[in-house]
Design a protein around this motif. Sequence first.
Motif, PDB file in Angstrom:
ATOM      1  N   LEU A 224       0.819  -1.217   0.000  1.00 21.67           N
ATOM      2  CA  LEU A 224       0.000   0.000   0.000  1.00 21.67           C
ATOM      3  C   LEU A 224       0.849   1.260   0.000  1.00 21.67           C
ATOM      4  CD1 LEU A 224      -2.885  -0.891   2.480  1.00 21.67           C
ATOM      5  CD2 LEU A 224      -2.991  -0.783  -0.011  1.00 21.67           C
ATOM      6  N   THR A 225       1.998   1.200   0.636  1.00 20.39           N
ATOM      7  CA  THR A 225       2.879   2.372   0.696  1.00 20.39           C
ATOM      8  C   THR A 225       4.120   2.218  -0.183  1.00 20.39           C
ATOM      9  OG1 THR A 225       3.897   1.413   2.687  1.00 20.39           O
ATOM     10  CG2 THR A 225       2.156   3.053   3.008  1.00 20.39           C
ATOM     11  N   SER A 226       4.212   1.092  -0.877  1.00 20.31           N
ATOM     12  CA  SER A 226       5.417   0.826  -1.664  1.00 20.31           C
ATOM     13  C   SER A 226       5.187   0.741  -3.157  1.00 20.31           C
ATOM     14  CB  SER A 226       6.057  -0.501  -1.216  1.00 20.31           C
ATOM     15  OG  SER A 226       6.453  -0.446   0.123  1.00 20.31           O
ATOM     16  N   TYR A 227       3.938   0.479  -3.561  1.00 25.19           N
ATOM     17  CA  TYR A 227       3.693   0.227  -4.977  1.00 25.19           C
ATOM     18  C   TYR A 227       2.640   1.183  -5.502  1.00 25.19           C
ATOM     19  CZ  TYR A 227       3.226  -2.371  -9.329  1.00 25.19           C
ATOM     20  OH  TYR A 227       3.232  -2.717 -10.645  1.00 25.19           O
ATOM     21  N   PRO A 228       2.960   1.939  -6.569  1.00 25.94           N
ATOM     22  CA  PRO A 228       2.001   2.906  -7.120  1.00 25.94           C
ATOM     23  C   PRO A 228       0.694   2.250  -7.548  1.00 25.94           C
ATOM     24  CG  PRO A 228       4.188   3.195  -8.092  1.00 25.94           C
ATOM     25  CD  PRO A 228       4.235   1.930  -7.308  1.00 25.94           C
ATOM     26  N   GLY A 229      -0.410   2.758  -7.043  1.00 28.45           N
ATOM     27  CA  GLY A 229      -1.716   2.245  -7.416  1.00 28.45           C
ATOM     28  C   GLY A 229      -2.219   1.115  -6.550  1.00 28.45           C
ATOM     29  N   ALA A 230      -1.415   0.618  -5.618  1.00 30.70           N
ATOM     30  CA  ALA A 230      -1.842  -0.499  -4.768  1.00 30.70           C
ATOM     31  C   ALA A 230      -3.048  -0.086  -3.930  1.00 30.70           C
ATOM     32  CB  ALA A 230      -0.701  -0.951  -3.872  1.00 30.70           C
ATOM     33  N   THR A 247      -2.318  -8.868  -3.709  1.00 34.08           N
ATOM     34  CA  THR A 247      -2.281  -7.426  -3.966  1.00 34.08           C
ATOM     35  C   THR A 247      -3.277  -7.057  -5.050  1.00 34.08           C
ATOM     36  OG1 THR A 247       0.087  -7.394  -3.449  1.00 34.08           O
ATOM     37  CG2 THR A 247      -0.795  -5.477  -4.599  1.00 34.08           C
ATOM     38  N   SER A 248      -3.922  -5.927  -4.869  1.00 31.68           N
ATOM     39  CA  SER A 248      -4.702  -5.296  -5.940  1.00 31.68           C
ATOM     40  C   SER A 248      -4.039  -3.972  -6.254  1.00 31.68           C
ATOM     41  CB  SER A 248      -6.149  -5.077  -5.492  1.00 31.68           C
ATOM     42  OG  SER A 248      -6.805  -4.178  -6.375  1.00 31.68           O
ATOM     43  N   ALA A 249      -3.933  -3.663  -7.541  1.00 34.03           N
ATOM     44  CA  ALA A 249      -3.366  -2.374  -7.951  1.00 34.03           C
ATOM     45  C   ALA A 249      -4.161  -1.843  -9.136  1.00 34.03           C
ATOM     46  CB  ALA A 249      -1.896  -2.523  -8.327  1.00 34.03           C
ATOM     47  N   THR A 250      -4.422  -0.531  -9.119  1.00 37.72           N
ATOM     48  CA  THR A 250      -5.235   0.105 -10.153  1.00 37.72           C
ATOM     49  C   THR A 250      -4.505   1.313 -10.722  1.00 37.72           C
ATOM     50  OG1 THR A 250      -7.234  -0.536  -8.951  1.00 37.72           O
ATOM     51  CG2 THR A 250      -7.487   1.133 -10.675  1.00 37.72           C
ATOM     52  N   ARG A 251      -4.441   1.377 -12.053  1.00 39.95           N
ATOM     53  CA  ARG A 251      -3.848   2.535 -12.745  1.00 39.95           C
ATOM     54  C   ARG A 251      -4.587   2.764 -14.055  1.00 39.95           C
ATOM     55  NH1 ARG A 251       2.211   0.444 -12.648  1.00 39.95           N
ATOM     56  NH2 ARG A 251       2.525   0.309 -10.400  1.00 39.95           N
ATOM     57  N   ARG A 255      -7.207  -2.580 -13.447  1.00 39.75           N
ATOM     58  CA  ARG A 255      -7.016  -3.155 -12.114  1.00 39.75           C
ATOM     59  C   ARG A 255      -6.597  -4.608 -12.238  1.00 39.75           C
ATOM     60  NH1 ARG A 255     -11.228  -2.748  -6.930  1.00 39.75           N
ATOM     61  NH2 ARG A 255      -9.564  -2.729  -5.359  1.00 39.75           N
ATOM     62  N   PHE A 256      -5.472  -4.936 -11.622  1.00 44.30           N
ATOM     63  CA  PHE A 256      -4.956  -6.294 -11.645  1.00 44.30           C
ATOM     64  C   PHE A 256      -4.849  -6.830 -10.220  1.00 44.30           C
ATOM     65  CE2 PHE A 256      -2.532  -4.664 -15.549  1.00 44.30           C
ATOM     66  CZ  PHE A 256      -3.540  -5.058 -16.416  1.00 44.30           C
ATOM     67  N   ILE A 257      -5.025  -8.139 -10.082  1.00 42.66           N
ATOM     68  CA  ILE A 257      -4.884  -8.836  -8.807  1.00 42.66           C
ATOM     69  C   ILE A 257      -3.688  -9.775  -8.921  1.00 42.66           C
ATOM     70  CG2 ILE A 257      -5.932 -10.484  -7.206  1.00 42.66           C
ATOM     71  CD1 ILE A 257      -8.684  -9.515  -8.399  1.00 42.66           C
ATOM     72  N   SER A 258      -2.755  -9.667  -7.988  1.00 47.87           N
ATOM     73  CA  SER A 258      -1.625 -10.600  -7.948  1.00 47.87           C
ATOM     74  C   SER A 258      -1.690 -11.418  -6.672  1.00 47.87           C
ATOM     75  CB  SER A 258      -0.281  -9.872  -8.036  1.00 47.87           C
ATOM     76  OG  SER A 258      -0.010  -9.168  -6.832  1.00 47.87           O
ATOM     77  N   VAL A 259      -1.243 -12.651  -6.782  1.00 48.94           N
ATOM     78  CA  VAL A 259      -1.131 -13.530  -5.612  1.00 48.94           C
ATOM     79  C   VAL A 259       0.249 -14.164  -5.660  1.00 48.94           C
ATOM     80  CG1 VAL A 259      -2.057 -15.549  -4.398  1.00 48.94           C
ATOM     81  CG2 VAL A 259      -3.600 -14.067  -5.705  1.00 48.94           C
ATOM     82  N   VAL A 260       0.971 -14.096  -4.550  1.00 49.54           N
ATOM     83  CA  VAL A 260       2.243 -14.820  -4.427  1.00 49.54           C
ATOM     84  C   VAL A 260       2.177 -15.664  -3.162  1.00 49.54           C
ATOM     85  CG1 VAL A 260       3.606 -13.148  -5.725  1.00 49.54           C
ATOM     86  CG2 VAL A 260       3.391 -12.870  -3.255  1.00 49.54           C
ATOM     87  N   LEU A 261       2.545 -16.941  -3.285  1.00 46.32           N
ATOM     88  CA  LEU A 261       2.503 -17.876  -2.161  1.00 46.32           C
ATOM     89  C   LEU A 261       3.887 -18.469  -1.924  1.00 46.32           C
ATOM     90  CD1 LEU A 261      -0.813 -19.823  -2.951  1.00 46.32           C
ATOM     91  CD2 LEU A 261      -0.505 -17.819  -1.479  1.00 46.32           C
ATOM     92  N   TYR A 262       4.201 -18.649  -0.684  1.00 44.22           N
ATOM     93  CA  TYR A 262       5.461 -19.193  -0.199  1.00 44.22           C
ATOM     94  C   TYR A 262       6.673 -18.445  -0.756  1.00 44.22           C
ATOM     95  CZ  TYR A 262       8.355 -22.359   2.429  1.00 44.22           C
ATOM     96  OH  TYR A 262       9.232 -22.861   3.365  1.00 44.22           O
ATOM     97  N   CYS A 263       6.867 -17.252  -0.249  1.00 40.40           N
ATOM     98  CA  CYS A 263       8.102 -16.507  -0.469  1.00 40.40           C
ATOM     99  C   CYS A 263       8.968 -16.648   0.776  1.00 40.40           C
ATOM    100  CB  CYS A 263       7.813 -15.032  -0.749  1.00 40.40           C
ATOM    101  SG  CYS A 263       6.834 -14.749  -2.241  1.00 40.40           S
ATOM    102  N   ASP A 264      10.270 -16.419   0.622  1.00 41.15           N
ATOM    103  CA  ASP A 264      11.200 -16.644   1.732  1.00 41.15           C
ATOM    104  C   ASP A 264      11.241 -15.496   2.730  1.00 41.15           C
ATOM    105  OD1 ASP A 264      11.995 -19.159   0.845  1.00 41.15           O
ATOM    106  OD2 ASP A 264      13.472 -18.307  -0.532  1.00 41.15           O
ATOM    107  N   SER A 265      10.808 -14.313   2.321  1.00 43.86           N
ATOM    108  CA  SER A 265      10.859 -13.165   3.221  1.00 43.86           C
ATOM    109  C   SER A 265       9.794 -12.163   2.824  1.00 43.86           C
ATOM    110  CB  SER A 265      12.239 -12.496   3.167  1.00 43.86           C
ATOM    111  OG  SER A 265      12.437 -11.910   1.884  1.00 43.86           O
ATOM    112  N   ARG A 266       9.576 -11.205   3.709  1.00 42.71           N
ATOM    113  CA  ARG A 266       8.612 -10.146   3.425  1.00 42.71           C
ATOM    114  C   ARG A 266       9.063  -9.327   2.217  1.00 42.71           C
ATOM    115  NH1 ARG A 266       6.799  -5.386   7.555  1.00 42.71           N
ATOM    116  NH2 ARG A 266       4.635  -5.199   6.891  1.00 42.71           N
TER     117      ARG A 266
END
Length: 392
Positions: A224-230, A247-251, A255-266
Amino acid sequence: MKKILIVTVILMTLFVTVIYADDINEEAPASSIFEDLTVETYKIEDLNINARSAIVMDFESGRVLFEKNAYQKRPMASTTKVMTAIVAIENGNLDDMVTVSKNAASIHGSLMHLKAGETLTLRELLYGLLLCSGNDAAIAIAEHVGGSMENFIKMMNEKAKEIGAFDTNFTTPHGLDEVGHYSTAYDLALITRYALRIPLFNEIVKTTSIQIGGRYLQNTNEMLTSYPGADGVKTGYTGKAGRCLITSATRDGRRFISVVLYCDSRAQRALSSKKILDYAFSLYYPRTVIKSEYLGTLPVIKGFEKTVPVYVEKTVTIPLSDAEMENLYTKISLPEQIYAPVTEKAVVGTLSVYLDDQILCESPIRAGKSVKQKTILQYFIDVVISWLKLIK
């Protein structure tokens, strides 16, 4: 003896962290992760992301623009709470006062820090559920709306099937690791697409912070504070699920929805999300590939009228890249003639748009009016009329 005691304490701490981990580090403020906020252009072969499973879906059309192991079943941690919110909003009264049970107040992991016996509105609990990822809020909501945890979980699974998330199974309303609790990146994108059409959900997940009574709640979603349009949606973490993020982001109306599962870090889940969203925003733009319009007429056999107008039912606009536009072609499937009677709006054919050799989208072709079938008497009258014309 002192060294043995120190080692024992360290090992016990690590054990508790692994066993009870769920969004433990998600409660930190959603701070900026990316120094450069400009959108980078990626080719699909450059998308080397840390996420074990990932997807980008177009919000409007539901088209999948990128996927990596998107149909593989995985634990999904607190992204579970998207469904918890859907069921609560659709089945609960937002102004109901909810009394927090001992069961809710005693849960571990990420918390809203509820106390047994205190009361909040269902609306307030939803903010605690989705902003600070409160497991205690999830249980309080489930017990109130469902009457019991078991019944609420049943409602969650029924809703998943209704939405089309057939590779998802819920056993908790919060997402802590449990046998049989799983989803896929694709299913989570479907569920989120449904949820974002609910105005209250849409409003909550883009809220960065809010004061609820004496509590200051801050959103755990770093995008929300790192990606434009989130503008949403939900974080997640457990030992088995790894770091997860929807994540949802709109520009510019996209509007696109992304999903990422099982990442090693924040940081890796944010970077994985950024890469695949950048890929989508840099390449995919809405294109109208089917227009609702009249195509002409079809001959009608045995009808009071010899032809019937036909039209394409719907306009279809979907995100496409320039390269894909070059490989599109259209096929119209229509009979050479149709037999009366014809009913207005009856399906008489199909217009299909192909990308390479795959159907991208379709629209029915329908009759523009009704045409009645001629009776035997009418045929006899037609013959007489024709004969009279000949003898004149």
